[in-house]
Design a protein around this motif. Structure first.
Motif, short mmCIF file in Angstrom:
data_model
loop_
_atom_site.label_atom_id
_atom_site.label_comp_id
_atom_site.label_asym_id
_atom_site.label_seq_id
_atom_site.Cartn_x
_atom_site.Cartn_y
_atom_site.Cartn_z
N ALA A 31 0.72 -1.17 0.07
CA ALA A 31 -0.02 -0.05 0.01
C ALA A 31 0.83 1.17 0.06
CB ALA A 31 -0.96 -0.11 1.23
N SER A 32 2.00 1.27 0.77
CA SER A 32 2.74 2.51 0.73
C SER A 32 3.41 2.58 -0.54
CB SER A 32 3.73 2.23 1.85
OG SER A 32 3.32 2.12 3.03
N GLU A 33 3.96 1.70 -1.24
CA GLU A 33 4.49 1.68 -2.40
C GLU A 33 3.34 2.21 -3.83
OE1 GLU A 33 6.02 -2.29 -3.51
OE2 GLU A 33 7.69 -2.01 -2.04
N LEU A 34 2.23 1.80 -3.36
CA LEU A 34 1.36 2.40 -4.55
C LEU A 34 1.03 3.80 -4.19
CD1 LEU A 34 -1.33 -0.77 -4.34
CD2 LEU A 34 0.23 0.05 -6.47
N VAL A 35 0.95 4.19 -2.93
CA VAL A 35 0.69 5.57 -2.48
C VAL A 35 1.85 6.67 -3.03
CG1 VAL A 35 0.53 7.32 -0.85
CG2 VAL A 35 -0.91 5.37 -0.50
N GLU A 36 3.18 6.03 -2.87
CA GLU A 36 4.11 6.49 -3.37
C GLU A 36 4.29 6.95 -4.94
OE1 GLU A 36 7.12 8.24 -1.97
OE2 GLU A 36 6.15 7.72 0.02
N ARG A 37 4.08 5.82 -5.71
CA ARG A 37 3.64 5.91 -7.00
C ARG A 37 2.61 6.58 -7.75
NH1 ARG A 37 3.59 0.24 -8.92
NH2 ARG A 37 4.88 -0.03 -7.39
N HIS A 38 1.60 6.23 -7.12
CA HIS A 38 0.33 7.06 -7.50
C HIS A 38 -0.85 7.58 -6.62
CE1 HIS A 38 0.85 4.12 -10.96
NE2 HIS A 38 0.87 2.98 -9.96
N GLY A 39 -0.04 8.34 -5.89
CA GLY A 39 -0.79 9.17 -4.50
C GLY A 39 -1.53 10.36 -5.32
N ILE A 43 -5.79 10.59 -5.16
CA ILE A 43 -6.38 11.81 -4.53
C ILE A 43 -7.73 12.37 -5.21
CG2 ILE A 43 -6.13 13.88 -3.67
CD1 ILE A 43 -3.46 12.94 -2.45
N PHE A 44 -7.09 12.57 -6.71
CA PHE A 44 -7.84 13.23 -7.95
C PHE A 44 -9.23 12.24 -7.91
CE2 PHE A 44 -9.22 13.33 -12.13
CZ PHE A 44 -9.58 14.56 -12.36
N ASP A 51 -17.32 12.27 -6.80
CA ASP A 51 -18.39 13.01 -6.69
C ASP A 51 -19.03 13.34 -8.12
OD1 ASP A 51 -18.01 13.34 -3.93
OD2 ASP A 51 -16.93 15.21 -4.23
N TYR A 52 -18.09 13.26 -9.09
CA TYR A 52 -18.72 13.43 -10.66
C TYR A 52 -19.64 12.08 -10.78
CZ TYR A 52 -18.73 14.04 -15.48
OH TYR A 52 -19.21 14.02 -16.70
N ALA A 53 -19.23 11.02 -10.28
CA ALA A 53 -19.87 9.81 -10.73
C ALA A 53 -21.43 9.74 -10.03
CB ALA A 53 -18.81 8.59 -10.54
N ARG A 54 -21.21 10.15 -8.91
CA ARG A 54 -22.43 10.38 -8.13
C ARG A 54 -23.47 11.48 -8.73
NH1 ARG A 54 -21.02 11.70 -2.47
NH2 ARG A 54 -19.23 10.67 -2.79
#
Length: 59
Positions: A31-39, A43-44, A51-54
């Motif tokens: 999970a930490s590696e994924l956050v580092e790579r795609h954080g 977040i976007f 919210d847009y999909a809702r």
């Protein structure tokens, strides 16, 4: 009360659980590696696209 208890337990014992070489440690490392790579993208996605999909119905 539940959030406060979880926070207190994680603060007291969280580092020991995460640093163990078992399954939880591997999951946290992944999970930490994924956050580092795609954080930024994550977040976007969570803030904007969720919210847009809702609001916009998909056929």
């Amino acid at each position: 009360m539940g959030d406060e208890l979880r926070f207190a337990l994680a603060r007291a014992y969280g580092a020991a659980w995460i640093e163990k070489p078992g399954r939880l440690g591997r999951l946290f490392k992944t999970a930490s590696e994924l956050v580092e790579r795609h954080g930024t993208a994550y977040i976007f996605y969570i803030v904007i696209l969720k919210d847009y999909a809702r609001l916009v119905p998909f056929p």
